[in-house]
Write a protein that holds these residues in place. Structure first.
Motif, PDB file in Angstrom:
ATOM      1  N   VAL A  89       6.145  18.033   1.247  1.00 33.97           N
ATOM      2  CA  VAL A  89       5.687  18.002  -0.136  1.00 33.97           C
ATOM      3  C   VAL A  89       5.914  16.633  -0.794  1.00 33.97           C
ATOM      4  N   GLN A  90       5.503  15.606  -0.089  1.00 32.42           N
ATOM      5  CA  GLN A  90       5.565  14.250  -0.635  1.00 32.42           C
ATOM      6  C   GLN A  90       4.163  13.849  -1.077  1.00 32.42           C
ATOM      7  N   ARG A  91       4.063  13.195  -2.210  1.00 33.06           N
ATOM      8  CA  ARG A  91       2.759  12.770  -2.724  1.00 33.06           C
ATOM      9  C   ARG A  91       2.366  11.436  -2.069  1.00 33.06           C
ATOM     10  N   ALA A  92       1.315  11.487  -1.273  1.00 37.19           N
ATOM     11  CA  ALA A  92       0.872  10.296  -0.547  1.00 37.19           C
ATOM     12  C   ALA A  92       0.475   9.165  -1.485  1.00 37.19           C
ATOM     13  N   CYS A  93      -0.002   9.509  -2.683  1.00 42.48           N
ATOM     14  CA  CYS A  93      -0.510   8.475  -3.591  1.00 42.48           C
ATOM     15  C   CYS A  93       0.590   7.633  -4.219  1.00 42.48           C
ATOM     16  N   GLN A 111       0.824  -1.199   0.000  1.00 41.31           N
ATOM     17  CA  GLN A 111       0.000   0.000   0.000  1.00 41.31           C
ATOM     18  C   GLN A 111       0.866   1.260   0.000  1.00 41.31           C
ATOM     19  N   THR A 112       0.316   2.309  -0.578  1.00 41.33           N
ATOM     20  CA  THR A 112       0.939   3.616  -0.472  1.00 41.33           C
ATOM     21  C   THR A 112       0.436   4.286   0.801  1.00 41.33           C
ATOM     22  N   VAL A 113       1.067   5.390   1.151  1.00 40.60           N
ATOM     23  CA  VAL A 113       0.608   6.164   2.303  1.00 40.60           C
ATOM     24  C   VAL A 113      -0.837   6.593   2.087  1.00 40.60           C
ATOM     25  N   GLY A 114      -1.153   7.067   0.891  1.00 43.53           N
ATOM     26  CA  GLY A 114      -2.515   7.507   0.597  1.00 43.53           C
ATOM     27  C   GLY A 114      -3.521   6.379   0.730  1.00 43.53           C
ATOM     28  N   PHE A 172      -6.820  12.549  -5.299  1.00 46.31           N
ATOM     29  CA  PHE A 172      -7.646  12.986  -6.430  1.00 46.31           C
ATOM     30  C   PHE A 172      -7.309  12.125  -7.635  1.00 46.31           C
ATOM     31  N   CYS A 173      -6.132  12.336  -8.215  1.00 47.32           N
ATOM     32  CA  CYS A 173      -5.771  11.521  -9.382  1.00 47.32           C
ATOM     33  C   CYS A 173      -5.294  10.128  -8.964  1.00 47.32           C
ATOM     34  N   GLY A 174      -4.601  10.063  -7.859  1.00 48.20           N
ATOM     35  CA  GLY A 174      -4.098   8.792  -7.361  1.00 48.20           C
ATOM     36  C   GLY A 174      -2.906   8.236  -8.123  1.00 48.20           C
ATOM     37  N   ILE A 175      -2.350   9.033  -9.039  1.00 52.26           N
ATOM     38  CA  ILE A 175      -1.229   8.549  -9.858  1.00 52.26           C
ATOM     39  C   ILE A 175      -0.051   9.519  -9.880  1.00 52.26           C
ATOM     40  N   GLY A 176      -0.018  10.452  -8.960  1.00 53.98           N
ATOM     41  CA  GLY A 176       1.146  11.325  -8.857  1.00 53.98           C
ATOM     42  C   GLY A 176       1.152  12.525  -9.764  1.00 53.98           C
ATOM     43  N   VAL A 177       0.006  12.904 -10.307  1.00 49.92           N
ATOM     44  CA  VAL A 177      -0.034  13.997 -11.277  1.00 49.92           C
ATOM     45  C   VAL A 177      -0.539  15.311 -10.682  1.00 49.92           C
ATOM     46  N   CYS A 178      -1.548  15.270  -9.832  1.00 40.14           N
ATOM     47  CA  CYS A 178      -2.244  16.500  -9.432  1.00 40.14           C
ATOM     48  C   CYS A 178      -1.649  17.205  -8.206  1.00 40.14           C
ATOM     49  N   PHE A 179      -0.905  16.519  -7.396  1.00 46.13           N
ATOM     50  CA  PHE A 179      -0.300  17.072  -6.176  1.00 46.13           C
ATOM     51  C   PHE A 179      -1.331  17.486  -5.126  1.00 46.13           C
ATOM     52  N   ASP A 180      -2.528  16.944  -5.187  1.00 46.88           N
ATOM     53  CA  ASP A 180      -3.529  17.242  -4.165  1.00 46.88           C
ATOM     54  C   ASP A 180      -3.240  16.531  -2.849  1.00 46.88           C
TER      55      ASP A 180
END
Ligand code: FES
Length: 99
Positions: free
Chosen positions: A69-73, A24-27, A51-59
């Protein structure tokens, strides 16, 4: 690697223990525990999570083991990881300067 996560592996989110499954990822780990937002936008203060779940949107930004500033997804969940929600009003560190 997350595939090697031991049974009963947990990370912490703002101090709360969060169990996760290998791979699993953090997200994904946060969402599986019903945590669906973990930061707010700077201007409107609206909640954000996956949101995107693939590292694109930075939400889905979080702080992981002190690294902002790490992407949880796309960040693999690791046993003992310290994950913290992001606060947009906190200035980002300037590279080369102490936080
Ligand atoms: S959910 Fe879009 S970058 Fe993480």
């Amino acid at each position: 690697m997350t595939e090697d996560a031991p049974a009963g592996a947990t990370l912490t989110f703002d101090g709360r223990p969060i169990p996760f499954r290998p791979g699993q990822t953090v997200g994904a780990a946060l969402t599986a525990q019903g945590i669906v937002s973990w930061r707010t936008t700077r201007r409107e203060h609206t909640e954000r999570g996956l949101f995107c779940g693939i590292g694109v949107c930075f939400d889905c930004l979080v702080t992981v083991d002190g690294q902002r500033v790490q992407r949880a997804c796309i960040t693999p969940a690791c046993d003992g990881q310290d994950v913290r929600s992001e606060h947009p009003d906190t200035a980002l560190p300037i590279p080369g300067e102490q936080a």
